[in-house]
Design an enzyme around this catalytic site. Sequence first.
Site, mmCIF file in Angstrom:
data_model
loop_
_atom_site.group_PDB
_atom_site.id
_atom_site.type_symbol
_atom_site.label_atom_id
_atom_site.label_comp_id
_atom_site.label_asym_id
_atom_site.label_seq_id
_atom_site.Cartn_x
_atom_site.Cartn_y
_atom_site.Cartn_z
ATOM 1 N N THR A 28 0.864 -1.168 0.000
ATOM 2 C CA THR A 28 0.000 0.000 0.000
ATOM 3 C C THR A 28 0.910 1.231 0.000
ATOM 4 O O THR A 28 2.101 1.116 0.243
ATOM 5 C CB THR A 28 -0.878 -0.049 1.263
ATOM 6 N N GLY A 43 0.114 -3.334 4.895
ATOM 7 C CA GLY A 43 -0.791 -4.466 4.986
ATOM 8 C C GLY A 43 -1.324 -4.658 6.382
ATOM 9 O O GLY A 43 -1.885 -3.751 6.999
ATOM 10 N N THR A 87 -4.050 1.502 -2.500
ATOM 11 C CA THR A 87 -3.302 0.256 -2.610
ATOM 12 C C THR A 87 -3.685 -0.531 -3.851
ATOM 13 O O THR A 87 -4.750 -0.323 -4.446
ATOM 14 C CB THR A 87 -3.554 -0.624 -1.362
#
Length: 570
Positions: free
Chosen positions: A379, A472, A397
């Site tokens: 991301t 994440g 992302t």
Amino acid sequence: MNRFKIIAFISYCLTIGSHVIIAQTYARNGMVVSSSKIASEVGIEILKKGGNAIDASVATAFALAVTHPTAGNIGGGGFLVFMDSSGTTTTIDFREKAPMKASSDMFLDKDGNLPKGIDHRGRESTSNHIGLKSVGVPGTVAGLYLAHEKYGHLPWADLVQPAIDLAENGFELPWSLANSAIYFDANTKIQFLKDYFRKDNGKLISFGEVWKQPELANTLSEIRDKGHDGFYKGIVAKEIARYMKENGGIITKKDLRNYSAVERKPIKGTYKDYDIYSMPPPSSGGVALIEMMNLMELADLDSIAFNSTKYVHLLAEVMRRAFADRAEHLGDPDFNLNTPINKLTSKEFAKKRFENINLSKASPSDSTKFGQIYDGNSTTHFSLIDKDGNAVSLTYTLEHGYGSGMGSPELGFIFNNEMGDFNPIPNETTRTGLIGTKPNIIQPEKRMLSSMTPTIVAKDGKPYLVIGSPGGKTIINTVFQTVLNVLEYDMQIDRAIEAVKIHHQWLPDRISYEEHLLSPDTKRNLELMGHMLIPRSNLGALMGIVIDPKNKILIGASDSSRPEGAAIGY
């Protein structure tokens, strides 16, 4: 300053180890902090031309789609938190959606199992992260367009043009992208990704050479000229649908035509004298962040040394509870109408959760109940503020680094693989982290649950801290710890970003930690308390701004784990 805040500073200095401290950037008139210096500079130029924070965010996001293809995107989605100079706050949800042909068992084999295969990176992965069926309907263009339509100032075309110029004229390939080119040439079987960094003569572009992306420039030109419809209708949408149909995908022209971004009321919490604003579902970040800050507010932090065994244990137990609650309750609010958000973010609920924290022993994580699904590690986030004090925190992302690794050569951008963020096997939750809770089961046109946590903290009703991170499954916890470092321990933004970070996600039941920032004694004592420890080289990549209202100074810092990132101000 009490003695434990002094200890926090000393602990920070002693444990910084191999981290490289990036000097803070100071400015008065505006600041952009992102993972790409080029994109940050694009945002600053928009501010200098009279654009506001939303204008600069749109330009920065499109520039990142050119300069940071690992995660910057028009083929994915994300979230934006906007606070104006008066403290009025809103959010834009542009999370991807499941296509209309999606189903709850679409990634399972005939025996109901989730098969494994080799993904675009040449690594073993589960089927819900592989191929075009893993692609959610992209939301980025719709989200940026909605934000501009409601709150922007400069013409839309002026905000997209810098990205077009970067794609057409090119920029010098940085070391990280040069390494990606070499890696994919050797490891991927997906031709689009293998060719992504090639010149017209078929040779890979090398470090320092100019990389041009003419197909992406053409796609961005359609978006510049036709706005939202330039992506979701017309020649771009037609090519997306064609590519999907011919290569095993399920996204159609109707899916694209029906997609819309949504403005949502932010999640709001308090920590002492500060107001905290973050994303509501389908992001879980805001709810989990507020719950954890409420829990930490109940702790006697004046008696717990920063970075001590007791402190790390407390953080892990707080994280464990918030992530379990996340898995049980949270999903797309348009499909989960009775989500108890007010309960989860209340001070009263925090008191009940805090009562069963044992400060000398790890709690069990019961896999028969609840769990966690995450965004991929690649991301990206940027924080931004303009001369009038309007602030934006934006995280978006592609899921995995370079998303699905697939894309039409005619369009020049990479599709996400966000369908992997749904719970893939209904009703099956295991200790290894496979989650099957109902709120995040795949349904057509449903938005998958996210961990992204773009956040703005207000002080005396004005923006004070703008923060967010990629990472994440670690996003929520790295943002949480950085906010705590600034609000509780009075750390400067660069020190707050670089200080020790840990991560506990409820399932699997273990603490991930930055290996060079916990002492051997602390690690040994945590294990004796019942914790399993897993070292990581780095957690998160935070991009933050603090506003000093007394001196009217903006202070920005970019995480040292992103050497190509930069805080640019003027």
